[in-house]
Design a protein around this motif. Sequence first.
Motif, PDB file in Angstrom:
ATOM      1  N   PHE A  16       0.833  -1.186   0.000  1.00  0.00           N
ATOM      2  CA  PHE A  16       0.000   0.000   0.000  1.00  0.00           C
ATOM      3  C   PHE A  16       0.872   1.241   0.000  1.00  0.00           C
ATOM      4  CE2 PHE A  16      -2.823  -3.015   2.386  1.00  0.00           C
ATOM      5  CZ  PHE A  16      -3.685  -3.232   1.341  1.00  0.00           C
ATOM      6  N   GLY A  17       0.324   2.302  -0.573  1.00  0.00           N
ATOM      7  CA  GLY A  17       1.019   3.580  -0.587  1.00  0.00           C
ATOM      8  C   GLY A  17       0.545   4.466   0.551  1.00  0.00           C
ATOM      9  N   LYS A  18       1.079   5.673   0.570  1.00  0.00           N
ATOM     10  CA  LYS A  18       0.745   6.624   1.631  1.00  0.00           C
ATOM     11  C   LYS A  18      -0.740   6.992   1.584  1.00  0.00           C
ATOM     12  CE  LYS A  18       2.617  10.901   3.501  1.00  0.00           C
ATOM     13  NZ  LYS A  18       3.560  12.005   3.269  1.00  0.00           N
ATOM     14  N   LYS A  19      -1.273   7.102   0.376  1.00  0.00           N
ATOM     15  CA  LYS A  19      -2.693   7.450   0.204  1.00  0.00           C
ATOM     16  C   LYS A  19      -3.596   6.348   0.763  1.00  0.00           C
ATOM     17  CE  LYS A  19      -5.562   9.440  -3.401  1.00  0.00           C
ATOM     18  NZ  LYS A  19      -5.661   9.725  -4.822  1.00  0.00           N
ATOM     19  N   ASN A  20      -3.206   5.094   0.549  1.00  0.00           N
ATOM     20  CA  ASN A  20      -3.985   3.968   1.071  1.00  0.00           C
ATOM     21  C   ASN A  20      -4.071   4.010   2.591  1.00  0.00           C
ATOM     22  OD1 ASN A  20      -2.559   2.967  -1.548  1.00  0.00           O
ATOM     23  ND2 ASN A  20      -4.340   1.649  -1.314  1.00  0.00           N
ATOM     24  N   TYR A  21      -2.932   4.279   3.228  1.00  0.00           N
ATOM     25  CA  TYR A  21      -2.910   4.307   4.688  1.00  0.00           C
ATOM     26  C   TYR A  21      -3.716   5.480   5.238  1.00  0.00           C
ATOM     27  CZ  TYR A  21       0.520   0.583   4.696  1.00  0.00           C
ATOM     28  OH  TYR A  21       1.138  -0.627   4.544  1.00  0.00           O
ATOM     29  N   LYS A  22      -3.735   6.598   4.528  1.00  0.00           N
ATOM     30  CA  LYS A  22      -4.553   7.732   4.971  1.00  0.00           C
ATOM     31  C   LYS A  22      -6.033   7.347   4.960  1.00  0.00           C
ATOM     32  CE  LYS A  22      -1.587  11.536   3.547  1.00  0.00           C
ATOM     33  NZ  LYS A  22      -1.432  12.675   2.631  1.00  0.00           N
ATOM     34  N   PHE A  23      -6.469   6.717   3.873  1.00  0.00           N
ATOM     35  CA  PHE A  23      -7.869   6.300   3.793  1.00  0.00           C
ATOM     36  C   PHE A  23      -8.183   5.227   4.824  1.00  0.00           C
ATOM     37  CE2 PHE A  23      -8.004   8.316  -0.438  1.00  0.00           C
ATOM     38  CZ  PHE A  23      -9.209   8.981  -0.315  1.00  0.00           C
ATOM     39  N   MET A  24      -7.238   4.332   5.100  1.00  0.00           N
ATOM     40  CA  MET A  24      -7.465   3.314   6.122  1.00  0.00           C
ATOM     41  C   MET A  24      -7.643   3.936   7.501  1.00  0.00           C
ATOM     42  SD  MET A  24      -5.004   0.135   5.288  1.00  0.00           S
ATOM     43  CE  MET A  24      -5.206  -0.862   3.832  1.00  0.00           C
ATOM     44  N   LEU A  25      -6.843   4.940   7.817  1.00  0.00           N
ATOM     45  CA  LEU A  25      -6.989   5.614   9.112  1.00  0.00           C
ATOM     46  C   LEU A  25      -8.314   6.368   9.201  1.00  0.00           C
ATOM     47  CD1 LEU A  25      -3.361   6.900   9.749  1.00  0.00           C
ATOM     48  CD2 LEU A  25      -4.568   5.053  10.922  1.00  0.00           C
ATOM     49  N   ILE A  26      -8.731   6.992   8.103  1.00  0.00           N
ATOM     50  CA  ILE A  26     -10.024   7.688   8.091  1.00  0.00           C
ATOM     51  C   ILE A  26     -11.152   6.683   8.299  1.00  0.00           C
ATOM     52  CG2 ILE A  26     -11.628   8.963   6.616  1.00  0.00           C
ATOM     53  CD1 ILE A  26      -9.138  10.316   5.368  1.00  0.00           C
ATOM     54  N   GLY A  27     -11.093   5.546   7.612  1.00  0.00           N
ATOM     55  CA  GLY A  27     -12.111   4.517   7.776  1.00  0.00           C
ATOM     56  C   GLY A  27     -12.133   3.937   9.176  1.00  0.00           C
ATOM     57  N   LEU A  28     -10.968   3.720   9.745  1.00  0.00           N
ATOM     58  CA  LEU A  28     -10.880   3.205  11.109  1.00  0.00           C
ATOM     59  C   LEU A  28     -11.460   4.201  12.105  1.00  0.00           C
ATOM     60  CD1 LEU A  28      -9.846   0.779  12.735  1.00  0.00           C
ATOM     61  CD2 LEU A  28      -7.713   2.025  13.024  1.00  0.00           C
ATOM     62  N   PRO A  63     -24.868   3.042  13.229  1.00  0.00           N
ATOM     63  CA  PRO A  63     -24.653   1.956  12.263  1.00  0.00           C
ATOM     64  C   PRO A  63     -24.316   2.469  10.862  1.00  0.00           C
ATOM     65  CG  PRO A  63     -26.612   1.518  13.548  1.00  0.00           C
ATOM     66  CD  PRO A  63     -26.188   2.909  13.885  1.00  0.00           C
ATOM     67  N   THR A  64     -24.912   3.595  10.479  1.00  0.00           N
ATOM     68  CA  THR A  64     -24.584   4.167   9.173  1.00  0.00           C
ATOM     69  C   THR A  64     -23.130   4.604   9.133  1.00  0.00           C
ATOM     70  OG1 THR A  64     -26.866   4.942   8.956  1.00  0.00           O
ATOM     71  CG2 THR A  64     -25.228   5.946   7.506  1.00  0.00           C
ATOM     72  N   LEU A  65     -22.647   5.194  10.197  1.00  0.00           N
ATOM     73  CA  LEU A  65     -21.257   5.626  10.267  1.00  0.00           C
ATOM     74  C   LEU A  65     -20.300   4.431  10.224  1.00  0.00           C
ATOM     75  CD1 LEU A  65     -19.851   8.337  10.458  1.00  0.00           C
ATOM     76  CD2 LEU A  65     -19.801   8.083  12.908  1.00  0.00           C
ATOM     77  N   VAL A  66     -20.671   3.345  10.866  1.00  0.00           N
ATOM     78  CA  VAL A  66     -19.849   2.136  10.832  1.00  0.00           C
ATOM     79  C   VAL A  66     -19.803   1.567   9.411  1.00  0.00           C
ATOM     80  CG1 VAL A  66     -19.676  -0.259  11.640  1.00  0.00           C
ATOM     81  CG2 VAL A  66     -20.161   1.569  13.258  1.00  0.00           C
ATOM     82  N   LEU A  67     -20.934   1.511   8.739  1.00  0.00           N
ATOM     83  CA  LEU A  67     -20.964   0.996   7.364  1.00  0.00           C
ATOM     84  C   LEU A  67     -20.171   1.886   6.416  1.00  0.00           C
ATOM     85  CD1 LEU A  67     -24.633  -0.278   7.059  1.00  0.00           C
ATOM     86  CD2 LEU A  67     -22.545  -1.623   7.263  1.00  0.00           C
ATOM     87  N   ILE A  68     -20.251   3.194   6.592  1.00  0.00           N
ATOM     88  CA  ILE A  68     -19.455   4.117   5.778  1.00  0.00           C
ATOM     89  C   ILE A  68     -17.968   3.872   6.037  1.00  0.00           C
ATOM     90  CG2 ILE A  68     -18.822   6.554   5.518  1.00  0.00           C
ATOM     91  CD1 ILE A  68     -21.808   7.196   5.897  1.00  0.00           C
ATOM     92  N   GLY A  69     -17.605   3.646   7.285  1.00  0.00           N
ATOM     93  CA  GLY A  69     -16.211   3.338   7.627  1.00  0.00           C
ATOM     94  C   GLY A  69     -15.728   2.067   6.955  1.00  0.00           C
ATOM     95  N   PHE A  70     -16.560   1.029   6.928  1.00  0.00           N
ATOM     96  CA  PHE A  70     -16.180  -0.207   6.245  1.00  0.00           C
ATOM     97  C   PHE A  70     -16.061   0.024   4.737  1.00  0.00           C
ATOM     98  CE2 PHE A  70     -17.920  -2.689   9.976  1.00  0.00           C
ATOM     99  CZ  PHE A  70     -16.679  -3.138  10.385  1.00  0.00           C
ATOM    100  N   GLY A  71     -16.930   0.850   4.180  1.00  0.00           N
ATOM    101  CA  GLY A  71     -16.827   1.188   2.760  1.00  0.00           C
ATOM    102  C   GLY A  71     -15.528   1.916   2.446  1.00  0.00           C
ATOM    103  N   GLN A  73     -12.788   1.583   4.119  1.00  0.00           N
ATOM    104  CA  GLN A  73     -11.728   0.581   4.239  1.00  0.00           C
ATOM    105  C   GLN A  73     -11.597  -0.247   2.950  1.00  0.00           C
ATOM    106  OE1 GLN A  73      -9.495   0.484   6.365  1.00  0.00           O
ATOM    107  NE2 GLN A  73     -10.241   0.899   8.402  1.00  0.00           N
ATOM    108  N   VAL A  74     -12.715  -0.643   2.377  1.00  0.00           N
ATOM    109  CA  VAL A  74     -12.684  -1.410   1.127  1.00  0.00           C
ATOM    110  C   VAL A  74     -12.069  -0.563   0.019  1.00  0.00           C
ATOM    111  CG1 VAL A  74     -14.134  -2.463  -0.660  1.00  0.00           C
ATOM    112  CG2 VAL A  74     -14.586  -2.928   1.744  1.00  0.00           C
ATOM    113  N   TYR A  75     -12.457   0.720  -0.049  1.00  0.00           N
ATOM    114  CA  TYR A  75     -11.892   1.618  -1.048  1.00  0.00           C
ATOM    115  C   TYR A  75     -10.384   1.764  -0.850  1.00  0.00           C
ATOM    116  CZ  TYR A  75     -10.838   5.881  -3.602  1.00  0.00           C
ATOM    117  OH  TYR A  75     -10.280   6.799  -4.451  1.00  0.00           O
ATOM    118  N   ALA A  76      -9.937   1.869   0.396  1.00  0.00           N
ATOM    119  CA  ALA A  76      -8.507   2.026   0.681  1.00  0.00           C
ATOM    120  C   ALA A  76      -7.718   0.791   0.261  1.00  0.00           C
ATOM    121  CB  ALA A  76      -8.297   2.297   2.167  1.00  0.00           C
ATOM    122  N   ILE A  77      -8.308  -0.378   0.406  1.00  0.00           N
ATOM    123  CA  ILE A  77      -7.627  -1.605   0.007  1.00  0.00           C
ATOM    124  C   ILE A  77      -7.557  -1.722  -1.510  1.00  0.00           C
ATOM    125  CG2 ILE A  77      -7.824  -4.133   0.020  1.00  0.00           C
ATOM    126  CD1 ILE A  77      -8.943  -3.830   2.890  1.00  0.00           C
TER     127      ILE A  77
END
Length: 89
Positions: A16-28, A63-71, A73-77
């Motif tokens: 993963f690149g730096k951009k991927n990790y940024k999106f992963m932290l936002i999703g988390l 629950p909506t916020l959790v689902l958005i976070g999982f989305g 995470q999928v985008y970051a991967i």
Amino acid sequence: MGEQKPKEQTESTFIFGKKNYKFMLIGLACIAIGFILMSGGGSDDPNVFSPDIFNFRRIRLAPTLVLIGFGIQVYAILLNPNKKSKSDE
């Protein structure tokens, strides 16, 4: 005896690149905030019903916020870190 093959210098690269990790932290962070919003609402006395567990924050928002976070995470991967943007060209 056989020939000694020289060991190739392997360059270790991250998947993963730096951009991927940024999106992963936002999703988390979105997932964590969603679970924090879901917590609480219980009653101190088990014989008394507390209608606070059915409010908008716990039923819809968290629950909506959790689902958005999982989305996110999928985008970051799935995000390709090697793809050049139009501004980089």
